[in-house]
Design a protein around this motif. Structure first.
Motif, PDB file in Angstrom:
ATOM      1  N   GLN A   1     -34.445  75.988  31.886  1.00 23.02           N
ATOM      2  CA  GLN A   1     -34.339  76.032  30.424  1.00 23.02           C
ATOM      3  C   GLN A   1     -33.795  74.733  29.830  1.00 23.02           C
ATOM      4  O   GLN A   1     -33.772  74.584  28.606  1.00 23.02           O
ATOM      5  CB  GLN A   1     -33.429  77.189  30.006  1.00 23.02           C
ATOM      6  CG  GLN A   1     -34.026  78.562  30.269  1.00 23.02           C
ATOM      7  CD  GLN A   1     -33.081  79.689  29.904  1.00 23.02           C
ATOM      8  OE1 GLN A   1     -31.886  79.467  29.707  1.00 23.02           O
ATOM      9  NE2 GLN A   1     -33.603  80.890  29.801  1.00 23.02           N
ATOM     10  N   GLN A   2     -33.379  73.803  30.661  1.00 21.52           N
ATOM     11  CA  GLN A   2     -32.821  72.550  30.141  1.00 21.52           C
ATOM     12  C   GLN A   2     -33.893  71.760  29.407  1.00 21.52           C
ATOM     13  O   GLN A   2     -35.032  71.645  29.853  1.00 21.52           O
ATOM     14  CB  GLN A   2     -32.245  71.704  31.277  1.00 21.52           C
ATOM     15  CG  GLN A   2     -31.527  70.451  30.786  1.00 21.52           C
ATOM     16  CD  GLN A   2     -30.900  69.662  31.926  1.00 21.52           C
ATOM     17  OE1 GLN A   2     -30.858  70.125  33.065  1.00 21.52           O
ATOM     18  NE2 GLN A   2     -30.416  68.485  31.621  1.00 21.52           N
ATOM     19  N   ARG A   3     -33.512  71.187  28.266  1.00 24.92           N
ATOM     20  CA  ARG A   3     -34.460  70.448  27.441  1.00 24.92           C
ATOM     21  C   ARG A   3     -34.356  68.952  27.669  1.00 24.92           C
ATOM     22  O   ARG A   3     -33.342  68.445  28.151  1.00 24.92           O
ATOM     23  CB  ARG A   3     -34.244  70.756  25.958  1.00 24.92           C
ATOM     24  CG  ARG A   3     -34.545  72.204  25.624  1.00 24.92           C
ATOM     25  CD  ARG A   3     -34.667  72.475  24.140  1.00 24.92           C
ATOM     26  NE  ARG A   3     -35.030  73.876  23.949  1.00 24.92           N
ATOM     27  CZ  ARG A   3     -36.268  74.357  24.036  1.00 24.92           C
ATOM     28  NH1 ARG A   3     -37.276  73.524  24.258  1.00 24.92           N
ATOM     29  NH2 ARG A   3     -36.517  75.640  23.887  1.00 24.92           N
ATOM     30  N   GLN A   4     -35.434  68.268  27.290  1.00 24.38           N
ATOM     31  CA  GLN A   4     -35.497  66.814  27.442  1.00 24.38           C
ATOM     32  C   GLN A   4     -34.382  66.140  26.641  1.00 24.38           C
ATOM     33  O   GLN A   4     -33.786  65.158  27.080  1.00 24.38           O
ATOM     34  CB  GLN A   4     -36.869  66.321  26.963  1.00 24.38           C
ATOM     35  CG  GLN A   4     -37.121  64.835  27.184  1.00 24.38           C
ATOM     36  CD  GLN A   4     -38.473  64.406  26.664  1.00 24.38           C
ATOM     37  OE1 GLN A   4     -39.255  65.231  26.177  1.00 24.38           O
ATOM     38  NE2 GLN A   4     -38.756  63.119  26.731  1.00 24.38           N
ATOM     39  N   HIS A   5     -34.062  66.673  25.469  1.00 26.16           N
ATOM     40  CA  HIS A   5     -32.970  66.175  24.625  1.00 26.16           C
ATOM     41  C   HIS A   5     -32.062  67.347  24.270  1.00 26.16           C
ATOM     42  O   HIS A   5     -32.482  68.501  24.296  1.00 26.16           O
ATOM     43  CB  HIS A   5     -33.520  65.533  23.348  1.00 26.16           C
ATOM     44  CG  HIS A   5     -34.590  64.515  23.602  1.00 26.16           C
ATOM     45  ND1 HIS A   5     -34.320  63.247  24.082  1.00 26.16           N
ATOM     46  CD2 HIS A   5     -35.954  64.586  23.463  1.00 26.16           C
ATOM     47  CE1 HIS A   5     -35.454  62.574  24.211  1.00 26.16           C
ATOM     48  NE2 HIS A   5     -36.458  63.362  23.855  1.00 26.16           N
TER      49      HIS A   5
END
Length: 461
Positions: A23-27
């Motif tokens: 679930q980690q986002r690019q930003h």
């Protein structure tokens, strides 16, 4: 704490850690507050919605699948194709997750929202005029010094992570690691070896390798299971709806192929002449009765319905629906990685799919009547690329589309006069041309070459 409880807690924490990584986002503009404060959607639902609402997705309505609607029939375009791929991919993911939940977890997880998001995004990078423009842009980019040229799948990844506009804080749509990973049908950079498949098909440009490292370990070149599901849904969808389109338009003689041995023999001979080592072509040659029977049992309506009639179209819809259902039901999850990633497929069904794809290729895509049209399309792409590349090199900001000016100035300020600046500028020229709709490409070409002065409101930003 008991030994058993500690094991269960450890497993739960490990599972949570894996989910958090996916679930980690690019930003991370909101710090530790999650995706968006006050938004009750789950992370992967946010991804799907961002893609659906992006201008890059909307552009696909004016990108050809094979033939344009101007030909007199309502053919699928890249937008309707992508919507159908997303529907098939989601249903397939839901079935596999319901039937094999433990296997799904063991091979990295299957989330229907991730699969649907990847399917919606899979064709975002297609340039105007389809594959002929893809080849021409690749040639132009390599001649201008970009060793990794142009590839539609790599452009899709670049749109999602850098080119799409969503917020002032960052470039791209800021999607999760899982969704970006699911878009990677070919999770590697371009090979310098022209004989390698990885020279023709790849998902990452050199300039985007840092983002690639965020998504996954670059040493891992295996599709995620979610990418495999999306990839298979793409094959199902275009195999069936392209055949439906061109049969109804009278361009493919399915009933003749199903009943006439001479026509089928000509088809097989031509296939082997072009691709003498193709395994499925050899299978069809060795057992033509099987494939003629397949066509006879599915598409042979025996001339009983007038072309274009209600009855004919209803029967074709029934056939298409049944074929899609058959192919969706033909795969299972497996822990052993193979030709379809972590999907175990039915070889007969797979051969049928390749057979249907080749029919469309033989009777439509390779039709000589398209040669003059394609020549003109290649000229449009080449001319526009050269004009925009020259404008970028000359710093002519009045010529560079307004949405690219901010990035142009940032690149120039950060890189100065260097080889990397030249690569970035050449890549920007590629991005500009690849991001045009077909109508925009024709209008810009006509204006910039003086064929037509156009209108003041024709300008594209």
């Amino acid at each position: 704490m008991s030994f058993l409880l500690s094991i269960l807690l450890g497993d739960r924490l490990s599972h949570m850690s894996q989910r958090q990584q996916r679930q980690q986002r690019q930003h991370n503009p909101f710090g530790n507050q999650g995706d968006k404060p006050g938004d009750n959607r789950q992370s992967f639902q946010v991804d799907r919605d961002r893609i659906l609402y992006s201008s890059a997705f909307r552009r696909l309505a004016q990108i050809t699948q094979v033939l344009t609607a101007q030909e007199g029939h309502v053919f699928h375009n890249r937008l309707t194709h992508s919507l159908k791929v997303a529907q098939v991919a989601r249903r397939l993911a839901e079935r596999l997750l319901a039937e094999q939940p433990k296997v799904a977890e063991a091979i990295g997880g299957v989330d229907p929202d991730v699969v649907e998001a990847a399917a919606l995004a899979h064709d975002l990078g297609h340039p105007p005029f389809g594959h002929i423009a893809e080849e021409e842009l690749d040639t132009c980019a390599r001649r201008a010094g970009l060793a990794d040229g142009f590839e539609g799948n790599a452009q899709s990844f670049r749109i999602l992570t850098r080119l799409a506009i969503h917020r002032l804080d960052y470039y791209g749509l800021n999607l999760t690691r899982a969704t970006l990973n699911a878009v990677l049908k070919y999770p590697w950079l371009r090979s310098p070896d022209p004989a390698s498949k990885r020279h023709r098909k790849y998902c990452i440009y050199d300039l985007d390798s840092e983002t690639f490292s965020f998504v996954r370990d670059q040493s891992n070149d295996l599709q995620s299971i979610e990418a495999s599901i999306m990839d298979f849904a793409d094959d199902i969808t275009y195999s069936v709806h392209d055949l439906e389109d061109f049969y109804l338009a009278g361009l493919i003689p399915l009933e003749l192929l199903a009943t006439d041995w001479d026509e089928l023999d000509r088809f097989i001979t031509d296939w082997l002449r072009v691709s003498p080592r193709n395994r499925v072509a050899r299978v069809v040659q060795a057992n033509p009765h099987r494939f003629q029977n397949f066509l006879n049992a599915t598409y042979n309506l025996k001339g009983q319905y007038p072309p274009g009639s209600f009855e004919q179209k209803a029967q074709i819809k029934r056939i298409s629906s049944q074929l899609i259902q058959n192919y969706v039901q033909s795969v299972q999850l497996t822990t052993e990685y193979g030709d379809r990633g972590y999907l175990k497929y039915n070889r007969n069904r797979e051969e049928e799919l390749k057979f249907l794809q080749r029919i469309v290729w033989s009777y439509v895509i390779s039709n000589p009547r398209l040669a003059t049209q394609r020549y003109g399309q290649k000229r449009i792409i080449k001319t526009l690329f050269e004009i925009y590349l020259q404008a970028i090199s000359d710093r002519d900001l009045s010529f560079i589309p307004a949405r690219f000016v901010r990035e142009f100035l940032e690149i120039e300020a950060n890189l100065g006069n260097s080889a990397e600046l030249n690569r970035e500028q050449t890549r920007m020229a590629v991005d500009i041309v690849a991001g045009l709709s077909e109508a925009e490409a024709v209008i810009q070409y006509r204006r910039l070459t003086g064929i037509s002065q156009g209108l003041f409101l024709d300008s594209w930003n």
